[in-house]
Design an enzyme around this catalytic site. Sequence first.
Site, PDB file in Angstrom:
ATOM      1  N   LYS A  17       0.840  -1.211   0.000  1.00  0.00           N
ATOM      2  CA  LYS A  17       0.000   0.000   0.000  1.00  0.00           C
ATOM      3  C   LYS A  17       0.877   1.264   0.000  1.00  0.00           C
ATOM      4  O   LYS A  17       0.579   2.245  -0.693  1.00  0.00           O
ATOM      5  CB  LYS A  17      -0.924  -0.012   1.221  1.00  0.00           C
ATOM      6  N   LYS A  41      -0.127  11.338   5.699  1.00  0.00           N
ATOM      7  CA  LYS A  41       0.143  10.228   6.633  1.00  0.00           C
ATOM      8  C   LYS A  41       0.767   9.049   5.882  1.00  0.00           C
ATOM      9  O   LYS A  41       1.750   8.451   6.322  1.00  0.00           O
ATOM     10  CB  LYS A  41      -1.192   9.846   7.292  1.00  0.00           C
TER      11      LYS A  41
END
Length: 298
Positions: free
Chosen positions: A172, A240
């Site tokens: 990811k 993030k």
Amino acid sequence: MAEKIGFVGLGIMGRPMAKNLMEAGYELVLYNRTKEKAEEIAADGTTVAGSPREVAESCDIVITMLPDSPDVEAVVAGEYGILEGIKEGSLVVDMSTISPVATKELAAKVGERGASMLDAPVSGGDVGAQGGTLSIMVGGSEEDFERAKPLFEVMGGTVTHVGPVGAGQVVKAANQIVVALTIEAVSEALVLGSKAGVAPEKILDVLDGGLAGNKVMEAKREKFLHHSFDPGFKIELHHKDLGIALAAGREYGVSLPVTAIVDQMLEELKAKGRGDRDHSALLTLIEEGAQHRIGEGG
Ligand code: NAP
């Protein structure tokens, strides 16, 4: 008897993912910090729980879809958290995008209770979540993957077991590098072309038909062209994610120079108060640098 499924975190992504599971016939136990959001989507046979612990007490598989590592740590290992209620043999499936290091630590804690964990972050955005077409990248044991696979197939179109616990989060992070750097590149291309006098839609049409064509540009086309930056995927969440990628780079000794630059651009957008805008609003930073809003004359 069918396994009972818990779902914790009903935000932009979690809500449609849980809805798809309910529509596929699963009886869900829902928990959301803001309870009304769980009550809003509760269908016949759905229970709304008062804490993640209550969800774990009554379910065999508990899915989490939360913003960041500290949130997943709080929901899994905190007070009234999943670990307080988890049964032996249960499975925690974290579909949030968080740090692979935090994932491995949590999986070890879950393992101490005789249960197990998969990390299963997703890509495909809110549109993929609504349509059940997410790409899901899964880390964990083969056995746990097979157990959760029918659920993944309801929520996703592409479901890939990529390795042991933490591997889903690593893939990811790789995905988020490509998406962020692509948005940045398309933004530069649009501002350059537009300030030089070419219509932005023409630029996108042409790029789309050649080697530069890509899914990010396709999916974000209307947002770029109309400055419609309601999320979607928030800048603060993508910031993030690049933080996770940079930390992984540091851990494995991989320099990620351009990722670091785009990370700083997202930091600047947050400081300017745009953290809750869609990540395609990266365009506005390039526009400010050029003193030119795309589509407004050369
Ligand atoms: P979101 O809309 O901000 O939703 C977050 C959810 O988590 C909300 O239900 C929120 O509850 C809950 N929550 C936040 N902090 C919590 C805490 N400490 N304890 C308990 N509940 C908490 O976020 P999202 O866009 O759905 O993203 C979720 C995850 O999916 C993130 O890791 C993100 O990176 C990833 N992701 C997002 C997208 C996208 O396009 N949005 C795409 C791929 C992956 P409240 O309702 O009370 O605020």
